[in-house]
Design a protein around this motif. Structure first.
Motif, PDB file in Angstrom:
ATOM      1  N   GLU A   1      -3.171  -0.537  -1.689  1.00 45.66           N
ATOM      2  CA  GLU A   1      -4.994  -0.720  -2.795  1.00 45.66           C
ATOM      3  C   GLU A   1      -4.953  -1.994  -2.049  1.00 45.66           C
ATOM      4  O   GLU A   1      -6.383  -2.195  -1.806  1.00 45.66           O
ATOM      5  N   LYS A   2      -4.887  -2.892  -1.682  1.00 41.12           N
ATOM      6  CA  LYS A   2      -5.214  -4.696  -0.724  1.00 41.12           C
ATOM      7  C   LYS A   2      -5.877  -3.324   0.175  1.00 41.12           C
ATOM      8  O   LYS A   2      -7.624  -3.939   0.684  1.00 41.12           O
ATOM      9  N   ASP A   3      -5.177  -2.938   0.833  1.00 34.95           N
ATOM     10  CA  ASP A   3      -5.683  -2.735   3.055  1.00 34.95           C
ATOM     11  C   ASP A   3      -6.838  -1.373   2.804  1.00 34.95           C
ATOM     12  O   ASP A   3      -8.558  -2.041   3.354  1.00 34.95           O
ATOM     13  N   ILE A   4      -7.156  -0.015   1.459  1.00 33.07           N
ATOM     14  CA  ILE A   4      -7.973  -0.024   1.398  1.00 33.07           C
ATOM     15  C   ILE A   4      -8.761   0.924  -0.136  1.00 33.07           C
ATOM     16  O   ILE A   4      -9.826   0.161   0.511  1.00 33.07           O
ATOM     17  N   VAL A   5      -8.178   0.697  -0.515  1.00 35.12           N
ATOM     18  CA  VAL A   5      -8.569   1.265  -2.447  1.00 35.12           C
ATOM     19  C   VAL A   5      -9.625  -0.508  -2.697  1.00 35.12           C
ATOM     20  O   VAL A   5     -10.660   0.333  -3.039  1.00 35.12           O
ATOM     21  N   GLU A   6      -9.059  -1.700  -2.451  1.00 38.45           N
ATOM     22  CA  GLU A   6     -10.030  -2.360  -3.364  1.00 38.45           C
ATOM     23  C   GLU A   6     -11.236  -2.687  -2.490  1.00 38.45           C
ATOM     24  O   GLU A   6     -12.342  -2.138  -2.736  1.00 38.45           O
ATOM     25  N   PRO A   7     -11.221  -2.989  -0.813  1.00 39.14           N
ATOM     26  CA  PRO A   7     -12.626  -3.024  -0.271  1.00 39.14           C
ATOM     27  C   PRO A   7     -13.297  -1.727  -0.709  1.00 39.14           C
ATOM     28  O   PRO A   7     -14.728  -1.830  -0.437  1.00 39.14           O
TER      29      PRO A   7
END
Length: 328
Positions: free
Chosen positions: A178-184
């Protein structure tokens, strides 16, 4: 008339004989072809074995180094932002295709942009949600069903964009989080000043509507409590008769039921109204099950053997045609 019968019988016997002869010769050709194929592989077993080992080794290397994962994020676009959402996803896909890692890293905020190979968005077809509390949508589907085009209208791009939920799918070559791609990605999608302003207004309006409905429900309860007290005291005055004759009491009860139902929906809606593009759920790192994924070690040996056989057949065909041209 009778003289033609023996002739017809003879013709039929000849036809059956020729047919059986053709069938027999066809199977003979098949058997000869199988035998020649076996003979070819026996004669060239060393080359075939080398090709199998090389193909397996190359396929194993590609299978171990080239991994692919499917990732899905379910979102709901609020405040009429569906077209904006689709445009943004199309833009990101164009940047991925062109290899614009600077845009993906600096603008979208993805720290490892080379890990993403593809992204797309599709609606989640939910006809029941589509027609829920939207009489015009229900009437449209009824009209289309009468002329046999209901599937067409449900799959139409304009209709499908109005579904509540949409799936953003992207392919990555490494495990992601989530932190790598989904959140940004969601932060980028929610960076529009226009839709952020709409979100604040829409959220505040919905809160006010909930408060107002609660007030109306409270006032209705007071009226109903007053009526109950009147009935208990047995004072059937003119006001009670007025209620019974004009069904105003029944209307008040129906209004309360409707408002309670609306309040339930509004409170659920309020949960999604804190963002223009609201994430519902995400499923990450699904192993890609396409035929090429993890099967190169099987496909490459077969491919090398196929090419070897093809080259052999071509050489045989060329030699045969060369002999024919020289004989003329």
């Amino acid at each position: 008339m009778s003289t033609n019968v023996p002739q017809n019988n003879t013709d039929q016997e000849i036809d059956i004989f020729q047919l059986s002869k053709s069938v027999g010769s066809f199977f003979d050709r098949i058997n000869a072809m199988i035998f020649r194929s076996i003979q070819f592989f026996i004669r060239n077993w060393i080359i075939v074995l080398i090709l199998l080992i090389l193909g397996f080794g190359l396929g194993w290397y590609l299978d171990s180094s080239k991994k692919s994962f499917q990732n899905k994020v379910i979102v709901t676009p609020n405040f009429g932002s569906v077209d904006y959402l689709y445009t943004k996803i199309d833009l990101i896909e164009a940047k991925i295709a062109s290899g614009d890692t600077v845009f993906l890293k600096n603008v979208v905020g993805i720290q490892h942009p080379k890990s993403i190979k593809k992204i797309e968005i599709k609606p989640i077809a939910d006809v029941y949600k589509f027609i829920e509390d939207k009489e015009q949508n229900f009437e449209l589907i009824k009209l289309m069903a009468e002329v046999g085009e209901v599937n067409k209208v449900l799959e139409d791009n304009v209709t499908s964009k109005n579904y509540t939920f949409h799936t953003i799918s992207f392919v990555s070559n490494t495990n992601t989080s989530e932190k790598d791609i989904v959140e940004p990605l969601l932060k980028y999608l929610n960076s529009s000043e226009y839709f952020n302003a709409l979100q604040k207004i829409g959220y505040k309006n919905l809160e006010q509507q909930i408060v107002q409905n609660d007030t109306i429900i409270s006032q209705i309860d007071q009226v109903l409590n007053g009526f109950s007290s009147t009935v208990k005291n047995g004072a059937k005055n003119d006001k009670l008769v007025y209620y019974n004759e004009n069904t105003q009491l029944n209307d008040i009860i129906k209004t309360k039921q409707y408002l309670i139902f609306e309040q339930g929906k509004n409170r659920l809606k309020l949960m999604n109204y804190n963002k223009a593009i609201k994430e519902i759920n995400s499923t990450l790192n699904i192993n890609n099950t396409k035929i090429t994924n993890g099967n190169f070690k099987i496909l490459f040996p077969l491919f090398f053997i196929f090419i070897f056989v093809l080259i052999h057949l071509f050489k045989k065909f060329y030699s045969k045609q060369l002999l024919k041209s020289q004989a003329k």
